[in-house]
Scaffold this motif. Structure first.
Motif, short mmCIF file in Angstrom:
data_model
loop_
_atom_site.label_atom_id
_atom_site.label_comp_id
_atom_site.label_asym_id
_atom_site.label_seq_id
_atom_site.Cartn_x
_atom_site.Cartn_y
_atom_site.Cartn_z
N ASP A 184 0.81 -1.21 0.00
CA ASP A 184 0.00 0.00 0.00
C ASP A 184 0.85 1.27 0.00
N ILE A 185 2.17 1.12 0.01
CA ILE A 185 3.07 2.28 -0.10
C ILE A 185 3.57 2.38 -1.54
N ARG A 186 3.36 3.51 -2.16
CA ARG A 186 3.79 3.72 -3.54
C ARG A 186 5.08 4.55 -3.52
N VAL A 187 6.17 3.92 -3.88
CA VAL A 187 7.48 4.56 -3.83
C VAL A 187 7.74 5.33 -5.13
N HIS A 188 8.16 6.57 -4.98
CA HIS A 188 8.60 7.38 -6.12
C HIS A 188 10.08 7.70 -5.89
N LEU A 189 10.94 7.10 -6.67
CA LEU A 189 12.38 7.28 -6.50
C LEU A 189 12.84 8.41 -7.42
N ILE A 190 13.45 9.43 -6.83
CA ILE A 190 13.92 10.61 -7.56
C ILE A 190 15.44 10.61 -7.53
N LEU A 191 16.07 10.31 -8.67
CA LEU A 191 17.52 10.22 -8.74
C LEU A 191 18.08 11.54 -9.24
N ASP A 192 18.93 12.14 -8.42
CA ASP A 192 19.49 13.45 -8.77
C ASP A 192 20.78 13.63 -7.97
#
Length: 296
Positions: A119-127
């Protein structure tokens, strides 16, 4: 002040154009433009300078945008905290880290986390640049230096070590260096950008020349660790790489294993106001378990 118009203004200010904001909001360009004009009329100020290449905020627009951005960030945080009041952790989780660490170490482990917490939606932001957690550009950061902001919670995650690596094809062609001074006779690849402390020693290999007054000159530089790894894999030369990049990579061979580069700590960082959220806690515990299993 009309909330719908304020929401549209915020989207336009972030997108820089009516068209792009309309795509985000699922509205036509003309509908977005009308809403902004109506907001400007009600406030009796111009919020944007309109140019052929886009929109630029006026001084009054900048003031409103900063306020609106803060309001919407607090609303997003309130929504996340309300979601955390339920029994199971759920909701959006935005995680940011460097490109190389995110691609090569973190991403392959996200499936296991998602299986544990569907139920956790991970958004990975690579910078490779640090996002502003205080402005809610992300919820969690895995950083390669300690944060300086006082309102951020930090937890030491792992210590990263660098070693020297080359491709088997390179070593077959040119032989392996026998000692650190022998590297003067080899092709050296390096990180090609200014980097902050404590990463400033990332090119320590160049300084370890036979003559300290004449540092080694690399035959190739690139401003990304992942790209540097690919260059080593191709057989171009020898480079210092973080062990998390190279361990388990059959296309790389460690050379001069007793010659390790500088070590530096990584940190698990998040805003103080998210301290008690379940999504943060379960992801933190998951990361601590994974780094312990991997054995940095």
């Amino acid at each position: 002040m009309d909330w719908d118009k304020l929401r549209i203004f915020h989207a336009v200010a972030e997108a820089g154009s009516f068209t792009h904001a309309g795509e985000v909001l699922n509205l036509s360009q003309s509908a977005v433009s009308r809403q902004i004009s109506a907001l400007e009329e009600s406030l009796k100020v111009s919020l944007f300078h309109r140019h052929a290449r886009g929109l630029i905020l006026t001084e009054q627009g900048e003031l409103l945008f900063r306020t609106a951005h803060d309001v919407f960030a607090k609303l997003a945080m309130a929504e996340a905290m309300l979601a955390d009041t339920k029994d199971k952790p759920r909701g959006e989780l935005r995680v940011t880290t460097t490109v190389s660490f995110g691609m090569l170490w973190l991403t392959p482990r996200i499936k296991e986390f998602s299986d544990l917490y569907p139920d956790i939606r991970v958004h990975l932001i690579l910078d490779d640049d640090e996002l502003d957690l205080g402005m809610r550009e992300a919820d969690i950061a895995i950083r390669f230096r300690a944060p300086v902001q006082a309102d951020l919670v930090q937890r030491r995650l792992v210590q990263v070590t660098n070693h020297l690596y080359a491709a088997p094809t390179y070593l077959k062609r040119f032989g392996a260096p026998k000692n650190i001074d022998d590297l003067d006779n080899h092709a050296i690849l390096a990180y090609g950008a200014a980097v902050p402390q404590p990463l400033a020693d990332v090119n320590w290999l160049l300084a370890k020349a036979t003559d300290p007054q004449r540092p080694r000159k690399p035959v190739f530089t690139v401003n990304n660790i992942y790209a540097l790894m690919l260059a080593v894999e191709s057989g171009l030369g020898i480079a210092a790489l973080p062990d998390y990049v190279a361990r388990g990579n059959t296309k790389l061979t460690q050379v001069l294993p007793d010659s390790a580069g500088p070590t530096f700590d990584t940190y698990f960082v998040y805003p103080e106001e998210l301290r008690d959220t379940k999504r943060i806690a379960v992801f933190r515990d998951f990361m601590l378990r994974k780094v312990a299993e991997w054995g940095f």
